[in-house]
Design a protein around this motif. Sequence first.
Motif, PDB file in Angstrom:
ATOM      1  N   TYR A   1       0.891  -1.166   0.000  1.00 33.72           N
ATOM      2  CA  TYR A   1       0.000   0.000   0.000  1.00 33.72           C
ATOM      3  C   TYR A   1       0.922   1.206   0.000  1.00 33.72           C
ATOM      4  CZ  TYR A   1      -3.939  -2.933   1.531  1.00 33.72           C
ATOM      5  OH  TYR A   1      -4.932  -3.875   1.625  1.00 33.72           O
TER       6      TYR A   1
ATOM      7  N   VAL B   1      -9.101  -0.479  -3.944  1.00 33.57           N
ATOM      8  CA  VAL B   1      -8.321   0.431  -3.118  1.00 33.57           C
ATOM      9  C   VAL B   1      -7.293   1.111  -4.013  1.00 33.57           C
ATOM     10  CG1 VAL B   1      -6.876   0.606  -1.075  1.00 33.57           C
ATOM     11  CG2 VAL B   1      -8.548  -1.220  -1.243  1.00 33.57           C
TER      12      VAL B   1
ATOM     13  N   HIS C   1       4.394   0.998   1.794  1.00 38.76           N
ATOM     14  CA  HIS C   1       4.333   0.083   2.927  1.00 38.76           C
ATOM     15  C   HIS C   1       4.049  -1.331   2.440  1.00 38.76           C
ATOM     16  CE1 HIS C   1       3.384  -1.588   6.746  1.00 38.76           C
ATOM     17  NE2 HIS C   1       2.070  -1.491   6.644  1.00 38.76           N
TER      18      HIS C   1
ATOM     19  N   VAL D   1       2.931  -4.905   2.706  1.00 43.81           N
ATOM     20  CA  VAL D   1       2.040  -5.582   3.636  1.00 43.81           C
ATOM     21  C   VAL D   1       2.108  -7.095   3.469  1.00 43.81           C
ATOM     22  CG1 VAL D   1      -0.384  -5.856   4.275  1.00 43.81           C
ATOM     23  CG2 VAL D   1       0.504  -3.584   3.817  1.00 43.81           C
TER      24      VAL D   1
ATOM     25  N   SER E   1      -3.655  -9.132  14.653  1.00 40.77           N
ATOM     26  CA  SER E   1      -4.230  -8.004  13.898  1.00 40.77           C
ATOM     27  C   SER E   1      -3.165  -7.270  13.108  1.00 40.77           C
ATOM     28  CB  SER E   1      -4.844  -7.001  14.868  1.00 40.77           C
ATOM     29  OG  SER E   1      -6.197  -7.220  14.972  1.00 40.77           O
ATOM     30  N   GLY E   2      -3.507  -6.899  11.895  1.00 39.81           N
ATOM     31  CA  GLY E   2      -2.605  -6.087  11.096  1.00 39.81           C
ATOM     32  C   GLY E   2      -1.513  -6.874  10.395  1.00 39.81           C
ATOM     33  N   CYS E   3      -1.576  -8.214  10.440  1.00 40.65           N
ATOM     34  CA  CYS E   3      -0.507  -8.999   9.828  1.00 40.65           C
ATOM     35  C   CYS E   3      -0.770  -9.240   8.344  1.00 40.65           C
ATOM     36  CB  CYS E   3      -0.341 -10.328  10.552  1.00 40.65           C
ATOM     37  SG  CYS E   3      -1.771 -11.398  10.360  1.00 40.65           S
ATOM     38  N   GLY E   4      -1.909  -8.805   7.836  1.00 41.32           N
ATOM     39  CA  GLY E   4      -2.147  -8.904   6.399  1.00 41.32           C
ATOM     40  C   GLY E   4      -3.117  -9.992   5.982  1.00 41.32           C
ATOM     41  N   LYS E   5      -3.862 -10.564   6.924  1.00 37.77           N
ATOM     42  CA  LYS E   5      -4.803 -11.638   6.566  1.00 37.77           C
ATOM     43  C   LYS E   5      -5.901 -11.137   5.632  1.00 37.77           C
ATOM     44  CE  LYS E   5      -6.070 -12.237  10.827  1.00 37.77           C
ATOM     45  NZ  LYS E   5      -5.379 -11.192  11.586  1.00 37.77           N
ATOM     46  N   SER E   6      -6.508 -10.026   6.012  1.00 35.24           N
ATOM     47  CA  SER E   6      -7.586  -9.486   5.167  1.00 35.24           C
ATOM     48  C   SER E   6      -7.038  -9.106   3.800  1.00 35.24           C
ATOM     49  CB  SER E   6      -8.209  -8.249   5.804  1.00 35.24           C
ATOM     50  OG  SER E   6      -8.771  -8.572   7.036  1.00 35.24           O
ATOM     51  N   THR E   7      -5.882  -8.480   3.826  1.00 36.92           N
ATOM     52  CA  THR E   7      -5.267  -8.065   2.566  1.00 36.92           C
ATOM     53  C   THR E   7      -5.024  -9.272   1.671  1.00 36.92           C
ATOM     54  OG1 THR E   7      -4.201  -6.249   3.716  1.00 36.92           O
ATOM     55  CG2 THR E   7      -3.281  -6.868   1.588  1.00 36.92           C
TER      56      THR E   7
END
Lengths: 271, 251
Positions: free
Chosen positions: B14, B57, B17, B19, B39-45
């Motif tokens: 992104y 995005v 950054h 990810v 959280s924030g480790c990139g699973k959703s991404t």
Amino acid sequence: MKSKIQKFFVMLSAGITFAALLFLIAYILIKGIPNLKLSLFTWKYTSENVSMLPAIINTIYMTVLVLVIAVPLGIFSAIFMVEYAKKRNPLINVIRLTTETLSGIPSIVYGLFGMLFFVTALKWGLSLLAGAFTLSIMVLPSIMRTTEEALKAVPDSYREASFGLGAGKLRTVFCIVLPAAVPGILSGIILAIGRIVGETAALVYTAGTVAETADSIFDSGRTLAVHMYNLSSEGLHVNESYATAVVLLVLVAAINMLSGFVARCLDGGTK
Amino acid sequence: MNAIIESRNLKLWYGDHQVLKSISMEIPEHEITALIGPSGCGKSTFLKTLNRMNDLVGNVRITGEVNYNGKNIYSPEVDVTKLRREIGMVFQKPNPFPMSIYENVAYGPKTHGIRSKTELDGIVEESLKASALWEEVKDRLKTSALGLSGGQQQRLCIARAISVHPSVILMDESTASLDPVSTGKIEDLLMELKSQYTVIMVTHNMQQAVRISDRCAFFLMGELVESGSTEQLFAKPQDKRTEAYITGRFG
Ligand SMILES: Nc1ncnc2c1ncn2[C@@H]1O[C@H](COP(=O)(O)OP(=O)(O)O)[C@@H](O)[C@H]1O
Ligand SMILES: [Mg+2]
């Protein structure tokens, strides 16, 4: 002590505002209602009966015309601004600046522009069409603005869900986002109707002051507000102009109430 | 093992950054694969790269490949619309459209050109049955979907995803906002659905991963640390960080 004084002034201001409104309405109603006669609603205008029915019909024509021009334009530009234009597109700022400036201009200036451009330069003459285009420019910013706000208020999760099902941009915008924004858009439109119905300055020099029902959009014709303005400025039919004011007042009040009602109804339908 | 989706050296930024850091992973057909990690480790991404929802995005750069049935979904000739039809998605918060229950489910098939009323009726019924919602809503299909409870709404979203007959369903913490009873219902549902669909789910809930997933992948700061059968990953983690995570030492 201090808060008491504050409270007093707040109440006083509210009281004055409310009293002024009440006085205005009561004054118009008291002066106007006794003068409401059947002859004011005869089909044909003469200088004796000063009928307002032709003006009412012209008002309806005018309102429909303006909405036909301004609503699609306003909604599509808002869709462009919110859904299509990239966030950093310089065009956005230009359009925003333009619409904000437009909405601050006094309506007589619109009237002047309409006269010079539509009436004279385009040779449309004094006509409903020239008046309608003038008013369209006038209400366009507010329709755009309310539509933009309504579109922005639609949660992105709806858009995501639609894209996630394989829908394209067009389908997402027109089948999901736009319907969800309808209550907001509608209240903007009804507000615009209120302005159209109440407008005089922008119409006198563009749509003209002919007191008869217009035969076509190329004909001149006065709307109710213009009619009232003429009656009272001529000074010969002051009583009738109060009666006209009553009708205009009721009309505008009804439109405003309708706006609230429609918004509530549509909200209730989806929630 | 028959991999329906395979990512190869997948990297994602992104802006500046990064990810996702070179994710290579195979996802077998007709199984439930759970993606876990803090959280924030990139699973959703990562999940969103699988049906190109990241396209929405701005400012995203992706390198590497995601192969779906052997074809790279990032190659230029891919029809994203068709891809998303085959790889559906259920989001974290239930997000039914503000329309009737019926219209919610019919929207997808209509998008893909189905117009016949009887055919749509059939699809709506079949999808709602598959998501175990039919009995609860069959008498009020014309009422607004927003009147359903959270758990019902989420099952409606599953029905909506199923309505276009995808082969893969991506779920991003889709039970995180629900109560235990609704969560249980959806877990049962997933166990049934996996005979027909491949499910890839992000979950924060270790017990849930253990209960229903066949395979499990552990992400940490944009890296895929370890993946394998759920049983093995929880019983004998190969990596120290995985062990630390599943025993609850961080996250
Ligand atoms: N649209 C975005 N733009 C910029 N950064 C993002 C965006 N979405 C997520 N990120 C960042 O990417 C990282 C991974 O996010 P995410 O995939 O949502 O993690 P997870 O689902 O594992 O909690 C986070 O550091 C987050 O801040
Ligand atoms: Mg997430």
